[in-house]
Design a protein around this motif. Sequence first.
Motif, PDB file in Angstrom:
ATOM      1  N   SER A 175      -3.645  53.583 -18.896  1.00  0.00           N
ATOM      2  CA  SER A 175      -4.557  52.724 -18.781  1.00  0.00           C
ATOM      3  C   SER A 175      -4.854  51.769 -19.813  1.00  0.00           C
ATOM      4  CB  SER A 175      -6.106  53.511 -18.746  1.00  0.00           C
ATOM      5  OG  SER A 175      -6.273  53.890 -19.935  1.00  0.00           O
ATOM      6  N   SER A 176      -5.385  50.440 -19.621  1.00  0.00           N
ATOM      7  CA  SER A 176      -5.628  49.813 -20.648  1.00  0.00           C
ATOM      8  C   SER A 176      -6.991  48.961 -20.653  1.00  0.00           C
ATOM      9  CB  SER A 176      -4.404  48.484 -20.645  1.00  0.00           C
ATOM     10  OG  SER A 176      -4.719  47.603 -21.501  1.00  0.00           O
ATOM     11  N   THR A 177      -7.687  48.784 -21.496  1.00  0.00           N
ATOM     12  CA  THR A 177      -8.932  48.260 -21.476  1.00  0.00           C
ATOM     13  C   THR A 177      -9.118  46.947 -22.119  1.00  0.00           C
ATOM     14  OG1 THR A 177     -10.224  50.590 -21.457  1.00  0.00           O
ATOM     15  CG2 THR A 177     -11.556  48.639 -22.130  1.00  0.00           C
ATOM     16  N   ILE A 178      -9.502  45.870 -21.377  1.00  0.00           N
ATOM     17  CA  ILE A 178      -9.623  44.502 -21.815  1.00  0.00           C
ATOM     18  C   ILE A 178     -11.177  43.942 -22.245  1.00  0.00           C
ATOM     19  CG2 ILE A 178      -9.122  42.168 -21.491  1.00  0.00           C
ATOM     20  CD1 ILE A 178      -6.790  43.213 -19.530  1.00  0.00           C
ATOM     21  N   ILE A 179     -11.336  43.472 -23.287  1.00  0.00           N
ATOM     22  CA  ILE A 179     -12.610  42.988 -23.602  1.00  0.00           C
ATOM     23  C   ILE A 179     -12.751  41.552 -22.868  1.00  0.00           C
ATOM     24  CG2 ILE A 179     -14.167  42.214 -25.334  1.00  0.00           C
ATOM     25  CD1 ILE A 179     -13.062  44.581 -27.102  1.00  0.00           C
TER      26      ILE A 179
ATOM     27  N   VAL B  35      -6.729  38.350  -9.047  1.00  0.00           N
ATOM     28  CA  VAL B  35      -5.657  37.566 -10.068  1.00  0.00           C
ATOM     29  C   VAL B  35      -4.598  38.700 -10.092  1.00  0.00           C
ATOM     30  CG1 VAL B  35      -5.175  37.183 -12.342  1.00  0.00           C
ATOM     31  CG2 VAL B  35      -7.496  36.358 -11.447  1.00  0.00           C
ATOM     32  N   ILE B  36      -5.016  39.955 -10.415  1.00  0.00           N
ATOM     33  CA  ILE B  36      -4.001  41.014 -10.489  1.00  0.00           C
ATOM     34  C   ILE B  36      -3.304  41.243  -9.364  1.00  0.00           C
ATOM     35  CG2 ILE B  36      -3.545  43.484 -11.258  1.00  0.00           C
ATOM     36  CD1 ILE B  36      -5.767  43.055 -13.419  1.00  0.00           C
TER      37      ILE B  36
ATOM     38  N   GLY C  16       3.815  48.393  -1.204  1.00  0.00           N
ATOM     39  CA  GLY C  16       3.871  49.821  -1.066  1.00  0.00           C
ATOM     40  C   GLY C  16       3.739  50.790  -2.184  1.00  0.00           C
ATOM     41  N   VAL C  17       4.094  50.177  -3.393  1.00  0.00           N
ATOM     42  CA  VAL C  17       4.285  51.079  -4.842  1.00  0.00           C
ATOM     43  C   VAL C  17       3.260  50.505  -5.842  1.00  0.00           C
ATOM     44  CG1 VAL C  17       5.790  51.892  -6.491  1.00  0.00           C
ATOM     45  CG2 VAL C  17       6.777  51.221  -4.203  1.00  0.00           C
ATOM     46  N   ILE C  18       3.543  49.335  -6.285  1.00  0.00           N
ATOM     47  CA  ILE C  18       2.612  48.873  -7.527  1.00  0.00           C
ATOM     48  C   ILE C  18       1.022  48.746  -7.137  1.00  0.00           C
ATOM     49  CG2 ILE C  18       2.384  47.239  -9.253  1.00  0.00           C
ATOM     50  CD1 ILE C  18       5.491  46.707  -9.033  1.00  0.00           C
ATOM     51  N   ALA C  19       0.819  47.807  -6.061  1.00  0.00           N
ATOM     52  CA  ALA C  19      -0.475  47.716  -5.941  1.00  0.00           C
ATOM     53  C   ALA C  19      -1.391  48.825  -5.460  1.00  0.00           C
ATOM     54  CB  ALA C  19      -0.499  46.442  -4.824  1.00  0.00           C
ATOM     55  N   PRO C  20      -0.612  49.836  -4.512  1.00  0.00           N
ATOM     56  CA  PRO C  20      -1.522  51.112  -4.293  1.00  0.00           C
ATOM     57  C   PRO C  20      -1.977  51.967  -5.559  1.00  0.00           C
ATOM     58  CG  PRO C  20       0.189  50.707  -2.549  1.00  0.00           C
ATOM     59  CD  PRO C  20       0.166  49.651  -3.776  1.00  0.00           C
ATOM     60  N   HIS C  21      -0.975  51.875  -6.398  1.00  0.00           N
ATOM     61  CA  HIS C  21      -1.208  52.711  -7.507  1.00  0.00           C
ATOM     62  C   HIS C  21      -1.896  52.152  -8.714  1.00  0.00           C
ATOM     63  CE1 HIS C  21       2.167  55.187  -5.583  1.00  0.00           C
ATOM     64  NE2 HIS C  21       1.145  55.650  -5.328  1.00  0.00           N
TER      65      HIS C  21
ATOM     66  N   LEU D 287     -16.125  44.753 -20.452  1.00  0.00           N
ATOM     67  CA  LEU D 287     -15.133  45.508 -20.343  1.00  0.00           C
ATOM     68  C   LEU D 287     -14.379  45.598 -18.818  1.00  0.00           C
ATOM     69  CD1 LEU D 287     -15.874  48.361 -22.862  1.00  0.00           C
ATOM     70  CD2 LEU D 287     -14.540  46.480 -23.293  1.00  0.00           C
ATOM     71  N   ILE D 288     -12.850  45.415 -18.922  1.00  0.00           N
ATOM     72  CA  ILE D 288     -12.312  45.651 -17.546  1.00  0.00           C
ATOM     73  C   ILE D 288     -11.229  46.817 -18.017  1.00  0.00           C
ATOM     74  CG2 ILE D 288     -10.635  44.678 -16.111  1.00  0.00           C
ATOM     75  CD1 ILE D 288     -11.948  41.964 -16.463  1.00  0.00           C
ATOM     76  N   LYS D 289     -11.224  47.752 -17.181  1.00  0.00           N
ATOM     77  CA  LYS D 289     -10.034  48.657 -17.355  1.00  0.00           C
ATOM     78  C   LYS D 289      -9.003  48.735 -16.237  1.00  0.00           C
ATOM     79  CE  LYS D 289      -9.663  53.815 -18.001  1.00  0.00           C
ATOM     80  NZ  LYS D 289     -10.385  55.131 -18.040  1.00  0.00           N
ATOM     81  N   ILE D 290      -7.798  48.888 -16.750  1.00  0.00           N
ATOM     82  CA  ILE D 290      -6.394  48.503 -15.652  1.00  0.00           C
ATOM     83  C   ILE D 290      -5.767  50.285 -15.791  1.00  0.00           C
ATOM     84  CG2 ILE D 290      -4.410  47.605 -15.328  1.00  0.00           C
ATOM     85  CD1 ILE D 290      -5.632  44.895 -16.564  1.00  0.00           C
ATOM     86  N   GLU D 291      -5.749  50.718 -14.502  1.00  0.00           N
ATOM     87  CA  GLU D 291      -4.961  52.007 -14.617  1.00  0.00           C
ATOM     88  C   GLU D 291      -3.813  51.668 -13.615  1.00  0.00           C
ATOM     89  OE1 GLU D 291      -7.862  55.560 -15.155  1.00  0.00           O
ATOM     90  OE2 GLU D 291      -8.708  54.245 -13.678  1.00  0.00           O
ATOM     91  N   TYR D 292      -2.511  52.451 -14.049  1.00  0.00           N
ATOM     92  CA  TYR D 292      -1.443  52.622 -13.136  1.00  0.00           C
ATOM     93  C   TYR D 292      -0.977  53.839 -13.167  1.00  0.00           C
ATOM     94  CZ  TYR D 292       2.879  51.921 -10.982  1.00  0.00           C
ATOM     95  OH  TYR D 292       4.063  52.172 -10.178  1.00  0.00           O
ATOM     96  N   ARG D 293      -0.660  54.630 -11.911  1.00  0.00           N
ATOM     97  CA  ARG D 293      -0.054  55.769 -11.773  1.00  0.00           C
ATOM     98  C   ARG D 293       1.291  55.612 -11.448  1.00  0.00           C
ATOM     99  NH1 ARG D 293      -3.474  56.901  -8.348  1.00  0.00           N
ATOM    100  NH2 ARG D 293      -1.991  57.480  -6.628  1.00  0.00           N
ATOM    101  N   ASP D 294       2.141  56.500 -11.827  1.00  0.00           N
ATOM    102  CA  ASP D 294       3.543  56.737 -11.575  1.00  0.00           C
ATOM    103  C   ASP D 294       4.135  57.810 -11.824  1.00  0.00           C
ATOM    104  OD1 ASP D 294       6.468  55.911 -11.402  1.00  0.00           O
ATOM    105  OD2 ASP D 294       5.574  53.890 -11.365  1.00  0.00           O
ATOM    106  N   THR D 295       5.242  58.382 -11.149  1.00  0.00           N
ATOM    107  CA  THR D 295       5.941  59.561 -11.439  1.00  0.00           C
ATOM    108  C   THR D 295       6.635  59.574 -12.684  1.00  0.00           C
ATOM    109  OG1 THR D 295       7.531  58.941  -9.930  1.00  0.00           O
ATOM    110  CG2 THR D 295       6.204  60.100  -8.954  1.00  0.00           C
ATOM    111  N   ASN D 296       7.041  58.314 -13.142  1.00  0.00           N
ATOM    112  CA  ASN D 296       7.981  57.951 -14.344  1.00  0.00           C
ATOM    113  C   ASN D 296       7.077  57.625 -15.307  1.00  0.00           C
ATOM    114  OD1 ASN D 296       9.288  56.390 -16.402  1.00  0.00           O
ATOM    115  ND2 ASN D 296      10.978  56.979 -15.065  1.00  0.00           N
ATOM    116  N   ALA D 297       6.818  58.432 -16.443  1.00  0.00           N
ATOM    117  CA  ALA D 297       5.747  58.236 -17.688  1.00  0.00           C
ATOM    118  C   ALA D 297       6.121  56.808 -18.340  1.00  0.00           C
ATOM    119  CB  ALA D 297       5.994  59.432 -18.649  1.00  0.00           C
ATOM    120  N   GLU D 298       7.408  56.614 -18.801  1.00  0.00           N
ATOM    121  CA  GLU D 298       7.479  55.309 -19.482  1.00  0.00           C
ATOM    122  C   GLU D 298       7.325  54.349 -18.575  1.00  0.00           C
ATOM    123  OE1 GLU D 298       8.893  52.725 -22.243  1.00  0.00           O
ATOM    124  OE2 GLU D 298       8.656  55.134 -22.265  1.00  0.00           O
ATOM    125  N   ARG D 299       7.540  54.387 -17.204  1.00  0.00           N
ATOM    126  CA  ARG D 299       7.267  53.258 -16.326  1.00  0.00           C
ATOM    127  C   ARG D 299       5.868  53.042 -16.027  1.00  0.00           C
ATOM    128  NH1 ARG D 299      10.651  53.459 -10.915  1.00  0.00           N
ATOM    129  NH2 ARG D 299       9.157  55.044 -10.559  1.00  0.00           N
TER     130      ARG D 299
END
Length: 231
Positions: A39-43, A73-74, A106-111, A121-133
């Motif tokens: 996750s990343s939080t943006i002011i 936008v995202i 099918g991959v990025i947007a749903p996760h 504050l805006i919080k952006i989260e992304y979930r993946d099976t690959n930690a680095e990705r």
Amino acid sequence: NLLLKEAFVYRNAVVGIFVAVNMLAIGSGLFWPLRYTSSSTIIVSEKNIIEPLMKGTAVATDVTDRAKLAREVIYGRKLMSQVVAQPEWLGGDGHNARQVDALITGVIAPHTRITNVDKNLIKIEYRDTNAERAYTTTKNIAELFISESLAEKAQESQDAYDFISKQTEEYHAKLVNAEAQLKEFHSSNLDAQPGSEGLVGNRINSLDEKIQQTLNDLNEAETKKASLEKQ
């Protein structure tokens, strides 16, 4: 209790079922793919540097709308296409348009999840099976969103500057024209007939007021222009 009695009678079967269920749960846990969430939080600043300068002239975009428009936008193709273009998604080979769409929808947007933590504050989260990705994708989305927002504000500032610059030129032209009218009026009324002094005086006063008002407008526009140039 009848249920307890039945359970006691068939205690071996009950124990066996319990053990089987637990083994199944443990086995599923071992083979179930891990999920990593980054996750990343943006002011988001509420202050608009242009608005105080543009009051009564042009409408400035409300910066607080960034939180409401973040998803638009995202999730937009422009930003998502840049995310897909990163090395962790390309894998050394390029993607055609259909593959890009499949990755985005099918991959990025749903996760990807965007939430308002607070009004600033805006919080952006992304979930993946690959930690680095998961980490790099979240980082890229946040940086691209910030870049897009800054570009939009820069364009807004440029539009405001162009507007004020044009307005300054118009006021300057009006001032030159009004001064020329006053000079011409003075020249044509050097030999004013008796009784016409009042009309001449009124006309001169009217032209003087017009010149002064235009001069005030010009000075205000030049002040705004100078401020925008500094910004």
